[in-house]
Design an enzyme around this catalytic site. Structure first.
Site, PDB file in Angstrom:
ATOM      1  N   LYS A 297       6.705 -26.601  -3.916  1.00  0.00           N
ATOM      2  CA  LYS A 297       5.943 -26.290  -5.136  1.00  0.00           C
ATOM      3  C   LYS A 297       6.385 -24.990  -5.802  1.00  0.00           C
ATOM      4  CE  LYS A 297       1.821 -28.837  -3.832  1.00  0.00           C
ATOM      5  NZ  LYS A 297       0.392 -28.820  -3.556  1.00  0.00           N
ATOM      6  N   ASP A 333      -3.142 -29.116  -9.382  1.00  0.00           N
ATOM      7  CA  ASP A 333      -3.954 -28.805  -8.191  1.00  0.00           C
ATOM      8  C   ASP A 333      -5.197 -27.995  -8.579  1.00  0.00           C
ATOM      9  OD1 ASP A 333      -2.518 -30.053  -6.198  1.00  0.00           O
ATOM     10  OD2 ASP A 333      -1.288 -28.310  -5.724  1.00  0.00           O
TER      11      ASP A 333
HETATM   12  P1  NAP Z   1       1.712 -23.249   2.019  1.00  0.00           P
HETATM   13  O1  NAP Z   1       1.992 -22.700   0.670  1.00  0.00           O
HETATM   14  O2  NAP Z   1       2.812 -23.427   2.974  1.00  0.00           O
HETATM   15  O3  NAP Z   1       0.573 -22.305   2.684  1.00  0.00           O
HETATM   16  C1  NAP Z   1       0.170 -22.500   4.017  1.00  0.00           C
HETATM   17  C2  NAP Z   1      -1.025 -21.620   4.339  1.00  0.00           C
HETATM   18  O4  NAP Z   1      -1.428 -21.930   5.676  1.00  0.00           O
HETATM   19  C3  NAP Z   1      -0.696 -20.132   4.296  1.00  0.00           C
HETATM   20  O5  NAP Z   1      -1.845 -19.407   3.956  1.00  0.00           O
HETATM   21  C4  NAP Z   1      -0.310 -19.876   5.757  1.00  0.00           C
HETATM   22  O6  NAP Z   1      -0.470 -18.544   6.165  1.00  0.00           O
HETATM   23  C5  NAP Z   1      -1.351 -20.729   6.465  1.00  0.00           C
HETATM   24  N1  NAP Z   1      -0.949 -21.040   7.822  1.00  0.00           N
HETATM   25  C6  NAP Z   1       0.018 -21.893   8.198  1.00  0.00           C
HETATM   26  N2  NAP Z   1       0.105 -21.914   9.546  1.00  0.00           N
HETATM   27  C7  NAP Z   1      -0.820 -21.057  10.011  1.00  0.00           C
HETATM   28  C8  NAP Z   1      -1.224 -20.629  11.298  1.00  0.00           C
HETATM   29  N3  NAP Z   1      -0.630 -21.122  12.390  1.00  0.00           N
HETATM   30  N4  NAP Z   1      -2.229 -19.741  11.408  1.00  0.00           N
HETATM   31  C9  NAP Z   1      -2.830 -19.252  10.310  1.00  0.00           C
HETATM   32  N5  NAP Z   1      -2.495 -19.597   9.046  1.00  0.00           N
HETATM   33  C10 NAP Z   1      -1.501 -20.497   8.907  1.00  0.00           C
HETATM   34  O7  NAP Z   1       1.018 -24.683   1.911  1.00  0.00           O
HETATM   35  P2  NAP Z   1       0.033 -25.205   0.775  1.00  0.00           P
HETATM   36  O8  NAP Z   1       0.803 -25.896  -0.283  1.00  0.00           O
HETATM   37  O9  NAP Z   1      -0.871 -24.104   0.368  1.00  0.00           O
HETATM   38  O10 NAP Z   1      -0.786 -26.312   1.560  1.00  0.00           O
HETATM   39  C11 NAP Z   1      -1.734 -25.956   2.535  1.00  0.00           C
HETATM   40  C12 NAP Z   1      -2.597 -27.150   2.880  1.00  0.00           C
HETATM   41  O11 NAP Z   1      -3.287 -27.600   1.734  1.00  0.00           O
HETATM   42  C13 NAP Z   1      -1.797 -28.339   3.376  1.00  0.00           C
HETATM   43  O12 NAP Z   1      -2.507 -28.921   4.438  1.00  0.00           O
HETATM   44  C14 NAP Z   1      -1.787 -29.275   2.192  1.00  0.00           C
HETATM   45  O13 NAP Z   1      -1.672 -30.637   2.575  1.00  0.00           O
HETATM   46  C15 NAP Z   1      -3.124 -28.990   1.584  1.00  0.00           C
HETATM   47  N6  NAP Z   1      -3.149 -29.326   0.152  1.00  0.00           N
HETATM   48  C16 NAP Z   1      -4.038 -30.260  -0.253  1.00  0.00           C
HETATM   49  C17 NAP Z   1      -4.102 -30.600  -1.587  1.00  0.00           C
HETATM   50  C18 NAP Z   1      -5.058 -31.662  -2.047  1.00  0.00           C
HETATM   51  O14 NAP Z   1      -4.853 -32.242  -3.111  1.00  0.00           O
HETATM   52  N7  NAP Z   1      -6.102 -31.923  -1.286  1.00  0.00           N
HETATM   53  C19 NAP Z   1      -3.272 -29.974  -2.529  1.00  0.00           C
HETATM   54  C20 NAP Z   1      -2.399 -28.988  -2.070  1.00  0.00           C
HETATM   55  C21 NAP Z   1      -2.350 -28.678  -0.730  1.00  0.00           C
HETATM   56  P3  NAP Z   1       0.775 -17.522   6.047  1.00  0.00           P
HETATM   57  O15 NAP Z   1       0.808 -17.078   4.613  1.00  0.00           O
HETATM   58  O16 NAP Z   1       0.435 -16.440   6.997  1.00  0.00           O
HETATM   59  O17 NAP Z   1       1.993 -18.274   6.451  1.00  0.00           O
END
Ligand code: NAP
Length: 498
Positions: A297, A333
């Protein structure tokens, strides 16, 4: 229009007949893999054309080309004799002969009985599609110049290899008797969009073989989900790009809308490890709208030629639209989250949120969309994240409080949180059992939203339910952002719910 060819991979003739009957409405032709038949069934292959009454390809594939002939000591002379016997005793529409084997007698026999010749090349090494495009283009041109049907099935190791196939196909579009297949999950789009690279047909397979061959598709999936045989050179195409992508629900949702609303178009998944390369493939195949998912993204925004205010503000794009000025980045989103939040709260107004406190867990792409939208409606935010710098940066953009994702942040949560939004990937596979904030008790928090969408609730959402909070799952956001995307793709508002 490209056709669908079913690979008959049964060990016996009865099984092959059954495979044709189960798929007849979805296929145009079938390939009998004689090398996969039990030795006792191989001479019975001649019974098949009359029994199934469908154009058939006769193939006896060598082990070195991915078949089974030779594995039990069968010789090349026996293979030639079997080819000749089968060609002379039944009406085959096509015979597949490997490009690196002359098989002159077999070719002559095929010509004598009117069976068209397919010259096939199989590459399981990654070399062909990962090598220089001119080498591939030369191979296609050279084999194509023989006047037979040319088939190349080559392993596709990554997005760059798929792009090479698309480039070589575009460079040889003057050859109309060809079949090009990129094998493996990265190559799967080439099986759905075979029309776009000028392939006469695509190969589809029964469920049994699919399990061992990632990227292969069943005829029913090609026809029912992707409307394969309706794809022509002007059919609008859309895709979801991400890595991994096999689990994505987007193709089912978008294709259902396209079909229910009778809108021309097809929406496919493209596994992508290099978005820049995939965008070039999309240009070649004329794919005009993309849903962008993890982990692309942020890079999507940097690759776009223009961007909406929201995409710029959130620093990420979950949608790319092809315009006359290139790719335009959008972010649905944020609006999808707000719409689904209001729906979950049973309100049509944002006033309920104004001045109230919200906790955002995480500071990644989803958190950025959520934080900006909640800041816009006047909520007071606290952002907690494992990587503290990301929490601080986002908090500065949204005039929010921030802190680490651990117990030290508890004092910041002491006074009434109205809404908590979980945006980390903890709670989704492979971390489906992990609660990102086990040390916080959500009792008293009115609404708890987890953006993760999956088959079951996350541990955090279950705990919030037990604590008496009203909970909302990420599926609502997923559907809302997809509806907004569909609108951007087609100009049509799809029905809700899906
Ligand atoms: P991203 O940009 O990669 O961000 C991941 C987030 O999770 C960051 O805050 C990261 O923290 C944290 N994280 C990952 N592993 C972790 C761990 N072991 N312990 C603590 N924090 C951890 O991903 P994203 O695009 O935001 O997506 C995140 C989630 O939202 C996914 O599950 C995705 O499927 C979901 N999502 C859903 C929708 C929907 O339409 N429902 C839309 C978008 C996303 P750090 O910064 O410390 O790495």
């Amino acid at each position: 229009m490209s056709a669908i060819c079913l690979i008959l991979n049964s060990p016996d003739i009865e099984g092959a007949i059954l495979q044709v009957e189960e798929n007849r409405q979805y296929i145009n032709l079938a390939e009998l893999r004689v090398d996969l038949l039990k030795p006792s069934e191989r001479t019975r292959a001649a019974e098949l054309p009359e029994k199934v009454q469908i154009p058939l390809i006769l193939t006896i594939r060598l082990a070195e080309d991915g078949g089974r002939w030779g594995i039990n000591g069968e010789s090349e002379a026996e293979r030639i004799n079997l080819f000749l016997a089968l060609l002379n005793s039944a009406p085959w529409s096509f015979v597949d002969i490997e490009g690196n084997h002359p098989l002159t007698e077999v070719r002559r026999a095929a010509e004598a009985v009117g069976a068209k010749i397919i010259r096939s090349v199989h590459d399981f090494s990654d070399n062909l599609l990962s090598g220089p495009v001119p080498v591939l283009t030369d191979l296609i041109s050279r084999l194509g110049a023989e006047g037979n049907i040319l088939k190349i099935a080559a392993n596709c190791a990554d997005s760059a290899a798929l792009l090479n196939l698309a480039r070589a196909a575009a460079a040889t579009k003057f050859l109309d008797k060809k079949i090009l297949i990129a094998m493996g999950e990265y190559g799967s789009p080439s099986r759905i969009l075979s029309q776009r690279h000028g392939s006469l047909w695509t190969y589809a397979t029964s469920l049994r073989e699919m399990k061992s061959q990632p990227g292969q598709l069943q005829p029913k999936t090609l026809e029912k989900l992707y409307r394969f045989r309706k794809i022509d050179k002007s059919t609008p195409l859309f895709a979801v790009v991400g890595n991994p992508i096999a689990h994505s629900k987007s193709p089912v949702i978008h294709n259902r809308w396209l079909q229910d609303l009778d809108v021309e178009g097809t929406y496919i998944p493209i596994r992508t490890d290099n978005l820049a390369g995939t965008l070039e493939t999309c240009d070649i195949w004329d794919i005009s709208g993309l849903s962008v998912t993890i982990p692309h993204k942020e890079v999507a925004l940097t690759l776009a030629d223009s961007a909406s205010n929201l995409a710029q503000k959130t620093g990420s794009a979950n949608t790319l639209i092809k315009t006359s000025g290139g790719w335009r980045a959008e972010n649905t989103d944020a609006e999808g989250f707000l719409q689904s939040l209001k729906e979950g709260m049973g309100t049509s107004s944002e006033e309920t949120l104004f001045g109230r406190k919200a906790l955002i867990i995480g500071a990644g792409g989803a958190a950025r969309a959520v934080a900006h939208v909640l800041c816009n409606v006047g909520m007071k935010l606290t952002i907690l994240n494992r990587s503290i710098d990301k929490a601080r940066t986002l908090a500065e953009e949204c005039k929010a409080e921030w802190g680490p994702l651990d117990k030290k942040a508890l004092p910041k949560l002491a006074s009434g949180i109205f809404l908590a939004v979980q945006t980390t990937s903890l709670g989704m596979p492979p971390n489906e059992r992990i609660d990102p904030i086990p040390w916080w008790n959500p009792v008293g928090c009115s609404f708890v939203y987890d953006v993760i969408y999956g088959s079951s609730e996350t541990p955090f959402l279950r705990r919030a339910q037990v604590a008496g909070c009203q909970t909302i799952s990420g599926l609502a956001m997923f559907k809302a952002q997809a509806r907004l995307q569909f609108q951007l793709f087609t100009g049509i508002v799809p029905p809700s719910p899906v």
